[in-house]
Design a protein around this motif. Structure first.
Motif: not given
Lengths: 121, 176, 90
Positions: A39, A43, A85, A89, B121, B124-126, B129-132, B134
């Motif tokens: 995080h 950011k 990501h 992942r 994406n 991830t920027l909000t 939260t991070v998308t790990v 899909l």
């Protein structure tokens, strides 16, 4: 006069950027696990770099150099989320378990001679 | 006929080459004849090589309306980035560190690859939260705290992306 | 102004030095990768700052541009490697 104003703008933006970078570093050192550490990196780092480069744009005035700076900003904004990501992942696919607060974590009984496999997150 | 096909296939990467050449000109500022010729040849070669990749990957549904909607989308996204940073800074510098991380998953109604990538994406920027991962249309998202998870599952970002790419059921495209 | 920018650059480098702790210590390879990512971004910004400090030679900007691209490729390639092990990417 104009010099003073642009100088102040640059200084403010640069200092803000350093604070964001510092936040990213503190997060990297303090947070408990890999996923949480993503995080501040995705950011704090991105916005820190973006604000510093924006401040430098004021310093360079309007010429092709500024365009290059904007190209770097655009690329950073696109790429850092993707980097986060990709790292997340690579851990998730390998089933690295996320850290949970002690209250929320399910109790796991430890038995002698039995290795605990990582459960699916 | 054969000659015409050959000429057409040589001309296909031309628009991309022109864009690349313009970008190169702005970036380098070279004015000598040999320099411009070198730039033009390089731009054409790069366009020729990458054209096959781009043609396969570009979504045919992209259109001008999306390009017009994009600035507003980028503005909303930038606001989210600033909010996200404020949130992370607050949590990281607080002595007690008020976090309770978790991984949550949800299914998205978005169908095209571009829309799903954009949503990943944006998530991830909000804040928090991070998308790990899909997998098909299932998103696995790491949230920093409970309120982030609740905010994510309200699906505001999903509706915003649906609005940008004009996808999904019509009543889902409104931004609230 | 150039002194101020130099001070900012030094602050960023110290910040990157602190990040090195996570790179050395980090329990998993991904932790190290995150640390390296932050250091890379700091180096990019320091390159841009030194562009203004060193009286604007255009070369620095080009190097920074390429560095940003390389940073992205390195991170994605390494995390793909960590994801799949030694198998070739398909």
């Amino acid at each position: 006069m104009a010099d003073v104003v642009t100088g102040l703008l640059t200084a403010t933006l640069c200092l803000m950027g350093v604070v964001f970078f510092l936040g990213g570093t503190v997060g990297l050192l303090r947070l408990p696990d890999l996923y949480s550490r993503l995080h501040p990196v995705t950011k704090g780092d991105t916005l820190g770099a973006t604000t510093i480069i924006l401040g430098l744009c004021f310093q360079s005035g309007f010429n092709p150099d500024t365009l290059k700076l904007f190209a770097i900003i655009a690329f950073l904004l696109l790429s850092s989320a993707t980097c986060g990501h990709a790292i997340g992942r690579s851990a998730f696919v390998r089933k690295v378990r996320p850290w949970q607060t002690p209250a929320a974590a399910p109790r796991v009984e430890k038995r002698e001679g039995e290795s605990r496999g990582l459960e699916e997150a | 006929m054969k000659l015409r096909n050959a000429v057409a296939s040589l001309a296909l990467p031309a628009p991309l080459a022109v864009v690349l050449f313009a970008l190169w000109g702005v970036f380098t500022g070279v004015t000598s004849w040999s320099g411009v010729a070198l730039g033009a040849v390089t731009a054409y070669l790069i366009a020729r090589i990458s054209y096959g990749l781009l043609r396969r990957r570009l979504d045919p549904n992209l259109n001008v309306m999306m390009a017009l909607r994009f600035p507003l989308f980028a503005l909303v996204l930038f606001g989210e980035i600033v909010k996200a940073n404020w949130d992370v800074l607050k949590r990281v510098f607080a002595p007690t560190m008020p976090i309770s991380p978790r991984i949550t998953s949800f299914d998205s109604f978005l169908s095209s690859d571009v829309a799903k990538t954009t949503l990943a994406n944006c998530i991830t920027l909000t804040p928090g939260t991070v998308t790990v991962e899909l997998d098909g249309s299932r998103f696995y998202v790491h949230c920093l705290a409970r309120e982030h998870e609740e905010e994510l599952l309200k699906g505001r970002m999903e509706r915003l992306v649906a609005w940008l790419f004009a996808e999904g059921p019509p009543d889902s495209r409104r931004i609230r | 102004m150039s002194r101020f920018l130099l001070a900012i650059a030094i602050a960023l480098m110290l910040n990157a030095l602190v990040c090195l702790y996570r790179v050395v210590r980090g329990p998993t390879a991904q932790d190290r990768l995150i640390g390296v990512n932050i250091i890379n971004t700091s180096v990019l910004v320091v390159l841009l700052l030194s562009f203004f400090v060193a009286d604007r030679p255009t070369m620095y900007l080009d190097i920074a541009l390429v560095y940003a691209l390389l940073n992205f490729i390195v991170t994605v390639a390494l995390s793909r490697f960590l994801e799949t092990g030694r198998k070739p990417l398909g």
